[in-house]
Design an enzyme around this catalytic site. Structure first.
Site, short mmCIF file in Angstrom:
data_model
loop_
_atom_site.label_atom_id
_atom_site.label_comp_id
_atom_site.label_asym_id
_atom_site.label_seq_id
_atom_site.Cartn_x
_atom_site.Cartn_y
_atom_site.Cartn_z
N GLY A 71 34.29 47.50 -108.07
CA GLY A 71 33.90 46.35 -107.24
C GLY A 71 34.80 45.15 -107.52
CG ASN A 150 24.94 39.79 -109.98
OD1 ASN A 150 25.35 39.00 -109.12
ND2 ASN A 150 25.15 39.60 -111.27
CG HIS A 200 29.17 51.11 -111.77
ND1 HIS A 200 28.40 50.42 -112.70
CD2 HIS A 200 30.10 50.22 -111.34
CE1 HIS A 200 28.86 49.18 -112.82
NE2 HIS A 200 29.88 49.04 -112.00
CB CYS A 324 28.90 40.13 -116.82
SG CYS A 324 29.20 41.56 -115.82
N1 PLP Z 1 29.89 42.10 -107.72
C1 PLP Z 1 28.60 42.16 -108.04
C2 PLP Z 1 27.61 41.43 -107.22
C3 PLP Z 1 28.19 42.92 -109.14
O1 PLP Z 1 26.90 42.98 -109.46
C4 PLP Z 1 29.17 43.61 -109.90
C5 PLP Z 1 28.78 44.38 -111.09
O2 PLP Z 1 27.78 44.10 -111.74
C6 PLP Z 1 30.51 43.52 -109.49
C7 PLP Z 1 30.84 42.75 -108.40
C8 PLP Z 1 31.61 44.23 -110.24
O3 PLP Z 1 31.60 45.59 -109.93
P1 PLP Z 1 32.39 46.60 -110.90
O4 PLP Z 1 31.56 46.72 -112.14
O5 PLP Z 1 32.45 47.89 -110.13
O6 PLP Z 1 33.71 46.02 -111.14
#
Ligand code: PLP
Length: 384
Positions: A71, A150, A200, A324
């Protein structure tokens, strides 16, 4: 001890059906999809099948889907591809509550000379649309607003936003990493130019993503190399994971009903019972505009990290803020942007459910969490 996994916004289990379709491409069918021979051609055909499945999940056309590594790469690609194709424009817009994949990139770009507008949210986490629209200028290169948050699960009206942005001739990108697979998405109903997907979060492995790029969108490649992905991303394709993402997309389309019925009911049960049994607990966000699987609950006068540790002892896996930001005792930037009081933001827990959760698991959490909070509060000097 049984693991009770309610952290599906952090990542999901790889569905057994996804694992099954991936395995032969690790062992038997290892050809390079760019090769001229039919051994490679077979693999190329499978990639195109996967592309069609991802496209179908969001009602795009297959040639509007490019595969990425995650992502984060999809977000970075969309934003870099846009700003480098309109180098004279130096203003970019996003929200205050984006995932670090977008937020930190915008902060980085602000140090490189871009003027960045961060759109605020209100106490319920809803975006200030007037602020967004009044900040659009002829110098604006891109607006990037996430589809669903998220941490709180709040859904933003990105289809409506895209219509307004389109009229100004500005590129609109949405980070739909949390929305895809949890709510129906039809890009043909909108003017969204680019949309990010992560494998994922939808029962595919970590390390695979996709970016929707609407036909006709200005795009200069971020990864420059071979001619793969229609010249939009150099690098030999991650064949096995692409096939996994294709299958996961097919499953997500089939499970869409289950998301709102089974998962949504479990989330509501968890939320209602916890709020009934635990005093000074509140939901962060607006119950009306949320993903069906997510609830962020603040338990006042306790530390989220202490709650997580005590739940962890019982096998319950949840998250404080986003995955994160956990590990740091600062309240998350999302809750701070919403103006959640400090005493509540510190004690916030995100439960994010998935298709494999059961009623028994929810009953277990509802039984175990109230005494955990009570014990922690009894140790707190701030709780009387
Ligand atoms: N964008 C959002 C809203 C997310 O929740 C996340 C991952 O938690 C990401 C981007 C990043 O995705 P990736 O872990 O596949 O890089």
């Amino acid at each position: 001890m049984k693991t009770i996994y309610v952290d599906n916004n952090a990542t999901t289990r790889v569905a057994p059906e996804v694992q099954e379709v991936m395995l032969p491409y690790l062992s038997e069918f290892y050809g390079n999809p760019s090769s001229m021979h039919s051994f490679g051609g077979k693999v190329a055909h499978k990639i195109e099948e996967a592309r069609a499945k991802v496209a179908s999940l969001i009602n795009a056309s297959p040639d509007e889907i490019m595969f990425t590594s995650c992502g984060t790469e999809s977000d970075s690609t969309a934003i870099h591809a846009t700003i480098s194709s309109v180098p004279d424009k130096k203003h970019i817009i996003t929200s205050r509550v984006e995932h670090p994949a977008v937020k930190n990139l915008f902060e980085h770009l602000s140090k490189k000379g871009y003027r960045v507008t961060f759109v605020p949210v209100d106490r319920k986490g809803m975006l200030d649309l007037d602020y967004l629209y009044s900040n659009l200028t002829d110098d604006t290169a891109i607006v990037s607003i996430m589809w669903a948050n998220n941490e709180t699960g709040m859904i933003f009206p990105v289809e409506e936003i895209s219509q307004v942005i389109k009229k100004k001739g500005i590129v609109f990108h949405t980070d739909a990493v949390q929305a895809v697979g949890k709510m129906p998405i039809d890009v043909s109903n909108s003017e969204i130019d680019m949309l990010s997907i992560s494998g994922h979060k939808i029962y595919a492995p970590k390390g695979i993503g996709a970016l929707y790029v609407r036909k006709g969108t200005r795009f200069s490649p971020f990864l420059i190399g071979g001619h793969q992905e229609g010249g939009r991303r150099g690098g030999t394709e991650n064949v096995v994971y692409i096939i996994g993402l294709g299958k996961a997309s097919e499953l997500a389309a089939n499970h869409m009903g289950e998301m709102t019925t089974h998962v949504g009911k479990l989330r509501d049960k968890l939320e209602n019972k916890l709020l009934n049994r635990i005093p000074n607990a509140m939901i962060n966000g607006d119950k009306k505009n949320r993903l069906p699987n997510t609830t962020s609950i603040s338990f006042e006068y306790v530390e989220g990290e202490s709650i997580l540790l005590m739940m962890n002892e019982l096998g319950i896996c949840a998250s404080s803020g986003s995955a994160c930001t956990s590990g740091s005792l600062e309240p998350s930037h999302v809750l701070r942007a919403m103006g959640v009081p400090f005493t509540a933001a510190h004690g916030s827990i995100r439960f994010s459910l998935g298709i494999y959760n059961t009623e028994e698991e929810i009953d277990f959490i509802v039984e175990k969490l109230p005494p955990i909070i009570e014990n922690l509060r009894n140790m707190s000097p701030f709780w009387k």
